[in-house]
Design an enzyme around this catalytic site. Structure first.
Site, PDB file in Angstrom:
ATOM      1  N   SER A 155      42.663  10.476  35.605  1.00 54.49           N
ATOM      2  CA  SER A 155      43.781   9.994  36.383  1.00 54.49           C
ATOM      3  C   SER A 155      43.752   8.359  36.490  1.00 54.49           C
ATOM      4  O   SER A 155      44.749   7.814  36.964  1.00 54.49           O
ATOM      5  CB  SER A 155      43.865  10.487  37.701  1.00 54.49           C
ATOM      6  OG  SER A 155      42.617  10.019  38.618  1.00 54.49           O
ATOM      7  N   LYS A 193      40.486   6.633  43.406  1.00 58.56           N
ATOM      8  CA  LYS A 193      41.978   5.866  43.444  1.00 58.56           C
ATOM      9  C   LYS A 193      42.105   4.591  43.916  1.00 58.56           C
ATOM     10  O   LYS A 193      41.101   4.119  44.500  1.00 58.56           O
ATOM     11  CB  LYS A 193      42.514   7.180  44.133  1.00 58.56           C
ATOM     12  CG  LYS A 193      42.775   8.495  43.846  1.00 58.56           C
ATOM     13  CD  LYS A 193      43.703   8.571  42.319  1.00 58.56           C
ATOM     14  CE  LYS A 193      43.800  10.292  42.148  1.00 58.56           C
ATOM     15  NZ  LYS A 193      42.341  10.756  41.654  1.00 58.56           N
TER      16      LYS A 193
END
EC number: 3.4.21.88
Length: 234
Positions: A155, A193
């Site tokens: 990701s 993230k």
């Protein structure tokens, strides 16, 4: 023959080695040559290596060996100032020994690898040390504690973080918008993230269009560290 930028970089590395005993960081090289990105430094380093002026030592953190200097820099060589460099012998004992080479290795620090961190759907939080990894001391940021995590998932690939990479994290409970952080979600899931805060809402952004940004209330997310470095094995 070296280009002007190649000569500038070799001169800068040589001067820093003489002064500090270690080569400059890529960031310092970039600033010294007034380049916009470190990719230009990588190209110059590769060109100097291909021309036989430097050698990068395998399996050592940012170790650069100065093999030779052009005539314009001969008077600046460490040997001319009384420095005794490491001598690397040739393959054939009857051959004349090659020019003395300066071997410089940046100090490394052992950091605990705290298991795997998800760069995708969050996985269970990890708090047990699996092994240690050697990290260049120049990679460490600030005065806080540091640890490492192995990345699982894709990701964050557009941020240059791939599955299997080891990320170096500085422990902190705060983050600025845009920082890549280790976030503990709802007390039991950890993920890597990009952090964004808007009033009482926190967004955890992926760097891959295949993953959606996830939104949480302020009390659902705890920052456990900020990304300061990355190690990749090829």
């Amino acid at each position: 023959m070296l280009t002007r930028k190649q000569l500038e970089l070799l001169t800068f590395i040589n001067k820093r080695v003489q002064r500090d005993g270690v080569p400059p960081s890529f960031d310092e090289m970039k600033e010294a040559l007034d380049l916009r990105s470190k990719s230009g430094i990588h190209r110059l380093i590769t060109a100097l290596e291909e021309r036989g002026f430097i050698r990068r030592l395998a399996h050592r953190a940012r170790a650069i060996e100065i093999v030779k200097l052009p005539e314009a820099l001969e008077g600046q060589s460490p040997a001319s100032q009384g420095f005794q460099p490491q001598v690397i012998d040739g393959d054939r004992p009857d051959a004349a020994p090659p020019r003395a080479a300066l071997s410089v290795e940046v100090a490394a620090v052992e950091l605990p690898v705290m298991g795997r961190i998800a760069a995708g759907v969050p996985i269970e939080a990890i708090s047990e040390v699996s092994h240690n990894v050697a990290v260049p001391s120049q990679m460490l940021s600030g005065k806080g504690s540091h640890y490492a995590l192995e990345v699982k998932g894709d990701s964050m690939i557009e941020a240059g973080i791939n599955d299997g990479d080891v990320v170096v994290i500085r422990e902190t409970s705060t983050a600025e918008n845009g920082d890549i952080v280790v976030a503990l979600v709802e007390g039991h899931e950890a993920t890597l993230k990009r952090f964004r805060r808007n009033k009482s809402t926190i967004a955890l952004e992926a760097a891959n269009p295949a993953y959606e940004t996830r939104f949480f209330s302020d009390d659902q997310v705890k920052v456990q560290g900020r990304l300061v470095g990355l190690i990749r094995n090829y």
